[in-house]
Design an enzyme around this catalytic site. Structure first.
Site, mmCIF file in Angstrom:
data_model
loop_
_atom_site.group_PDB
_atom_site.id
_atom_site.type_symbol
_atom_site.label_atom_id
_atom_site.label_comp_id
_atom_site.label_asym_id
_atom_site.label_seq_id
_atom_site.Cartn_x
_atom_site.Cartn_y
_atom_site.Cartn_z
ATOM 1 N N SER A 95 0.832 -1.209 0.000
ATOM 2 C CA SER A 95 0.000 0.000 0.000
ATOM 3 C C SER A 95 0.865 1.257 0.000
ATOM 4 C CB SER A 95 -0.881 0.039 1.258
ATOM 5 O OG SER A 95 -1.633 -1.136 1.387
ATOM 6 N N GLU A 108 -4.722 -4.358 -6.043
ATOM 7 C CA GLU A 108 -5.143 -3.131 -6.758
ATOM 8 C C GLU A 108 -5.640 -2.089 -5.758
ATOM 9 O OE1 GLU A 108 -5.506 -2.534 -10.406
ATOM 10 O OE2 GLU A 108 -3.939 -4.055 -10.351
HETATM 11 C C1 LIG Z 1 -2.726 -12.698 -5.621
HETATM 12 C C2 LIG Z 1 -2.044 -11.389 -5.618
HETATM 13 C C3 LIG Z 1 -1.689 -10.792 -6.813
HETATM 14 C C4 LIG Z 1 -1.029 -9.584 -6.810
HETATM 15 N N1 LIG Z 1 -0.612 -9.042 -8.018
HETATM 16 C C5 LIG Z 1 0.181 -7.956 -8.013
HETATM 17 C C6 LIG Z 1 0.774 -7.496 -9.218
HETATM 18 O O1 LIG Z 1 0.558 -8.061 -10.307
HETATM 19 N N2 LIG Z 1 1.617 -6.434 -9.165
HETATM 20 C C7 LIG Z 1 1.877 -5.798 -7.996
HETATM 21 O O2 LIG Z 1 2.654 -4.828 -8.023
HETATM 22 N N3 LIG Z 1 1.330 -6.201 -6.840
HETATM 23 C C8 LIG Z 1 0.506 -7.275 -6.809
HETATM 24 N N4 LIG Z 1 -0.027 -7.722 -5.634
HETATM 25 C C9 LIG Z 1 0.278 -7.017 -4.382
HETATM 26 C C10 LIG Z 1 -0.919 -6.246 -3.834
HETATM 27 O O3 LIG Z 1 -1.202 -5.148 -4.656
HETATM 28 C C11 LIG Z 1 -0.592 -5.846 -2.385
HETATM 29 O O4 LIG Z 1 -0.607 -7.037 -1.606
HETATM 30 C C12 LIG Z 1 -1.590 -4.838 -1.840
HETATM 31 O O5 LIG Z 1 -1.410 -3.589 -2.468
HETATM 32 C C13 LIG Z 1 -1.459 -4.646 -0.334
HETATM 33 O O6 LIG Z 1 -0.142 -4.397 0.041
HETATM 34 P P1 LIG Z 1 0.530 -5.226 1.230
HETATM 35 O O7 LIG Z 1 0.266 -6.645 0.979
HETATM 36 O O8 LIG Z 1 1.921 -4.779 1.380
HETATM 37 O O9 LIG Z 1 -0.295 -4.795 2.527
HETATM 38 P P2 LIG Z 1 0.063 -3.606 3.526
HETATM 39 O O10 LIG Z 1 0.251 -2.364 2.746
HETATM 40 O O11 LIG Z 1 1.136 -4.046 4.427
HETATM 41 O O12 LIG Z 1 -1.296 -3.472 4.337
HETATM 42 C C14 LIG Z 1 -1.627 -4.357 5.406
HETATM 43 C C15 LIG Z 1 -2.975 -3.919 5.986
HETATM 44 O O13 LIG Z 1 -2.855 -2.579 6.492
HETATM 45 C C16 LIG Z 1 -3.818 -1.749 5.887
HETATM 46 N N5 LIG Z 1 -3.258 -0.406 5.714
HETATM 47 C C17 LIG Z 1 -2.054 -0.049 5.202
HETATM 48 N N6 LIG Z 1 -1.923 1.280 5.185
HETATM 49 C C18 LIG Z 1 -3.074 1.796 5.692
HETATM 50 C C19 LIG Z 1 -3.561 3.117 5.936
HETATM 51 N N7 LIG Z 1 -2.842 4.189 5.614
HETATM 52 N N8 LIG Z 1 -4.785 3.256 6.458
HETATM 53 C C20 LIG Z 1 -5.530 2.170 6.780
HETATM 54 N N9 LIG Z 1 -5.138 0.895 6.575
HETATM 55 C C21 LIG Z 1 -3.926 0.723 6.037
HETATM 56 C C22 LIG Z 1 -4.113 -2.394 4.536
HETATM 57 O O14 LIG Z 1 -5.364 -1.989 4.041
HETATM 58 C C23 LIG Z 1 -4.067 -3.868 4.914
HETATM 59 O O15 LIG Z 1 -5.294 -4.245 5.493
HETATM 60 C C24 LIG Z 1 -0.726 -8.915 -5.605
HETATM 61 C C25 LIG Z 1 -1.100 -9.516 -4.390
HETATM 62 C C26 LIG Z 1 -1.709 -10.730 -4.382
HETATM 63 C C27 LIG Z 1 -2.048 -11.366 -3.053
#
Ligand SMILES: Cc1cc2nc3c(=O)[nH]c(=O)nc-3n(C[C@H](O)[C@H](O)[C@H](O)COP(=O)(O)OP(=O)(O)OC[C@H]3O[C@@H](n4cnc5c(N)ncnc54)[C@H](O)[C@@H]3O)c2cc1C
Length: 443
Positions: free
Chosen positions: A175, A423
Site C-alpha cells: 500500500s 489493486e
Molecule cells: C494474488 C495477488 C496478486 C497480486 N498481483 C500484483 C501485481 O501483479 N503487481 C503488484 O505490483 N502487486 C501485486 N499484488 C500485491 C498487492 O497489490 C498488495 O498485496 C496490496 O497492495 C497490499 O499491500 P501489502 O500486501 O503490502 O499490505 P500492507 O500495505 O502491508 O497493508 C496491510 C494492511 O494494512 C492496511 N493499511 C495499510 N496502510 C493503511 C492506511 N494508511 N490506512 C488504513 N489501513 C492501512 C491495509 O489496508 C491492509 O489491510 C498482488 C497480491 C496478491 C495477493
C-alpha cells in the site's frame, strides 16, 4: 467463434496491424486503439447491440471453455496455458481484441467482457487478463512508440502465447508505494539503466515475456522519484523468485521477481529520459506533481477490476439460486423460506448496485469526467466487498455442500477475497474516497 464485428468509426478503430504501419501512423493508431482519446458519449443504461454481442461471445467462452476447466486448474495450482491459448485462438486474448474492447467510446465493453470471463472462473480469468496490468503500466507512462513496440509483445500470438507482468509491490511496501526500495541508476556511457531490487506478488512474475517494473530513480523524492521500465524478454538479471502458494485464484501465477544488476537499454524507460528529468526537476523544486494524473490512471483501471469481482459474485449468486430452488428441507424447497429468499433478494440487489457503480466509473473514465468523489475507487471497493459477502452467503445457502470443494462456491469464496486486497486494499480505497470528498489529508 470469432471476434464479433464492431462498428468502425474514427473513435473506435479496430487495430489491423500496428507493427506493419509506418512508425507515426502506427503510433497514432495505437494511441487511438488503446483508448487514449476521451469522448462525449451520453451515459445510457441500455447496452448497444455490439456490446450485447460481445457479452454473449465472452459468456460462451466462459461457459464452454473456462468453467469446465476451473476446478482442475485450481487444484493443480498451475498456470492454464492451454486455456489462454484457446482464448488467443478465438481472439479474446491478444493486442487487437484488448484494443478493440478499450476503444468502445462508452467505456463499458472491457468491464462487460471481464465480468463474463470472471463469471467463468476467477483464477483462469486472472491468467487471461493479468497481462492487462502490464499493458496498463505501459499505457500509463509510455510514449505511443513504446506502446506499439511493447504491448503486442506482452501477448504474443495464438501459436506462441505470451504474458506480461506488472511489478510494483515489494516485500516491505504494498500500500505504501513511497517505500519501494528497487532502484534504477542511469549508466550514461552505455545509455543503459541498471535495476536492482526485489518485487513481490507479481501476477505472471517470472513467466512473463515483458515485465513492467516500477523503480526509484531518486529515493529522496519518495513516490515522485519513481519511474516505470520495460524489461525486454530474456534480459539477464531478471529472475523469478518464490512462487506464492495462495488462498484463491490458484490457477493464476503469482511470484517474487528478483532484479540483480539488470541492465536495460535507455529506451526502456517508459516516457523517455527528457520527460523524467523534467518531472524530477519539478519535484526537487517542490512544485506540485501531476497528482491528479496519477490518481486518474488508478481511477481508470479500478472499474475493470471491480467488474471482475461482479462476475465472481454473479456466478455464486446464480449457483445458490438454482440450488435453493432444488434443495428440500422440512418437506419444501429451501427457497420457500424467507430467510433464504430474502438473502437471495439482497444478494441480487448488491450485485446490481456494484455493477452500476462499475459502469458509471468506466463511462466517466472513458468520457473524461473528473473523479471528484473517487468514483473509480468506489466501484472497486463496493464490488470487491460484495463479492466476498455474496460468496460467503452462497456457501451458507448451500449448507454443508457449500463448504465442500466438490461445489464451486467454496472456490469462488476463496477467489473473491483477493478483490479486497490487490489493486489497492479496501482501506486504501476508503482513504482515497474520503480524501476526495473532504479535501482533508485523512491518515
Ligand atoms: C494474488 C495477488 C496478486 C497480486 N498481483 C500484483 C501485481 O501483479 N503487481 C503488484 O505490483 N502487486 C501485486 N499484488 C500485491 C498487492 O497489490 C498488495 O498485496 C496490496 O497492495 C497490499 O499491500 P501489502 O500486501 O503490502 O499490505 P500492507 O500495505 O502491508 O497493508 C496491510 C494492511 O494494512 C492496511 N493499511 C495499510 N496502510 C493503511 C492506511 N494508511 N490506512 C488504513 N489501513 C492501512 C491495509 O489496508 C491492509 O489491510 C498482488 C497480491 C496478491 C495477493
Amino acid at each position: 467463434m470469432a471476434t464479433p464485428e464492431t462498428k468502425t468509426t474514427e473513435q473506435e478503430r479496430p487495430v489491423q496491424d500496428g507493427r506493419a504501419a509506418e512508425a507515426n501512423d502506427a503510433a497514432a493508431e495505437a494511441t487511438a486503439s488503446l483508448g487514449i482519446e476521451v469522448g462525449d458519449t451520453p451515459y445510457s443504461l441500455e447496452l448497444s447491440q455490439d456490446q450485447k454481442d460481445i457479452r454473449e461471445w465472452a459468456h460462451g467462452f466462459a461457459e464452454q471453455v473456462v468453467r469446465p476447466a476451473a476446478h482442475e486448474w485450481d487444484e493443480k495450482e498451475e498456470f492454464p496455458w492451454p486455456v489462454v491459448q484457446e482464448a488467443a485462438k478465438i481472439g479474446l486474448y491478444g493486442f487487437e481484441s484488448i484494443a478493440q474492447f478499450w476503444a468502445d467510446p462508452s467505456g463499458l465493453t472491457f468491464p462487460i467482457v471481464n465480468e463474463e470471463l470472471f463469471w467463468g472462473d476467477a483464477g483462469i480469468g486472472m491468467s487471461i487478463f493479468g497481462t492487462t496490468l502490464a499493458v496498463a503500466g505501459i499505457y500509463g507512462s509510455g510514449t505511443p512508440e513504446q506502446m506499439v513496440e511493447w504491448v503486442p509483445q506482452c501477448f504474443g500470438d495464438e501459436k506462441d502465447v505470451k504474458v506480461g507482468a506488472f511489478c510494483a509491490s515489494e516485500p516491505d511496501a504494498g500500500s505504501d508505494v513511497s517505500g519501494y526500495r528497487t532502484t534504477a541508476k542511469y549508466d550514461e556511457g552505455k545509455d543503459e539503466w541498471v535495476i536492482n531490487g526485489q518485487k513481490a506478488w507479481a501476477t505472471n512474475g517470472g513467466i512473463a515475456n515483458v515485465h513492467v517494473v516500477i523503480a526509484s530513480v531518486d529515493r529522496e523524492l519518495g513516490s515522485r522519484g519513481h519511474a516505470a521500465f520495460v524489461i525486454p524478454p530474456g534480459t539477464k538479471g531478471c529472475e523469478q523468485g518464490a512462487k506464492v502458494k495462495k488462498h484463491g485464484i490458484r490457477a493464476s501465477h503469482t511470484a517474487d521477481v528478483h532484479l540483480d544488476d539488470c541492465r536495460v537499454p535507455g529506451s526502456c524507460l517508459l516516457g523517455g529520459k527528457e520527460k523524467l528529468d523534467e518531472r524530477l526537476a519539478k519535484a526537487r523544486e517542490g512544485k506540485s506533481a501531476k497528482g491528479q494524473a496519477a490518481m486518474r490512471t488508478f481511477e481508470l483501471s479500478r472499474p475493470t477490476v471491480g467488474a471482475q469481482a461482479v462476475g465472481i459474485a454473479r456466478a455464486a449468486y446464480e449457483y445458490a439460486l438454482d440450488y435453493a430452488k432444488e434443495r428440500e428441507a422440512f418437506g419444501r424447497k429451501i427457497i420457500e423460506n424467507q430467510a433464504i429468499a430474502f438473502a437471495l433478494a439482497d444478494i441480487k440487489m448488491e450485485i446490481d448496485a456494484a455493477r452500476l457503480l462499475v459502469h458509471r466509473a468506466a463511462w466517466m473514465g472513458k468520457n473524461g469526467k473528473d473523479f471528484e468523489a473517487a468514483e473509480g475507487s468506489m466501484s472497486k471497493l463496493k464490488a470487491g466487498e460484495v463479492a466476498v459477502w455474496v460468496t460467503e452467503r452462497a456457501i451458507q445457502i448451500l449448507g454443508g455442500n457449500g463448504y465442500s470443494r466438490e461445489f464451486p462456491v467454496e472456490r469462488m469464496h476463496r477467489d473473491a477475497k483477493i478483490w479486497t486486497i490487490f489493486e489497492g486494499t479496501s482501506e486504501i480505497q476508503r482513504l482515497v474516497i474520503s480524501r476526495a470528498i473532504s479535501g482533508v489529508h485523512i491518515q
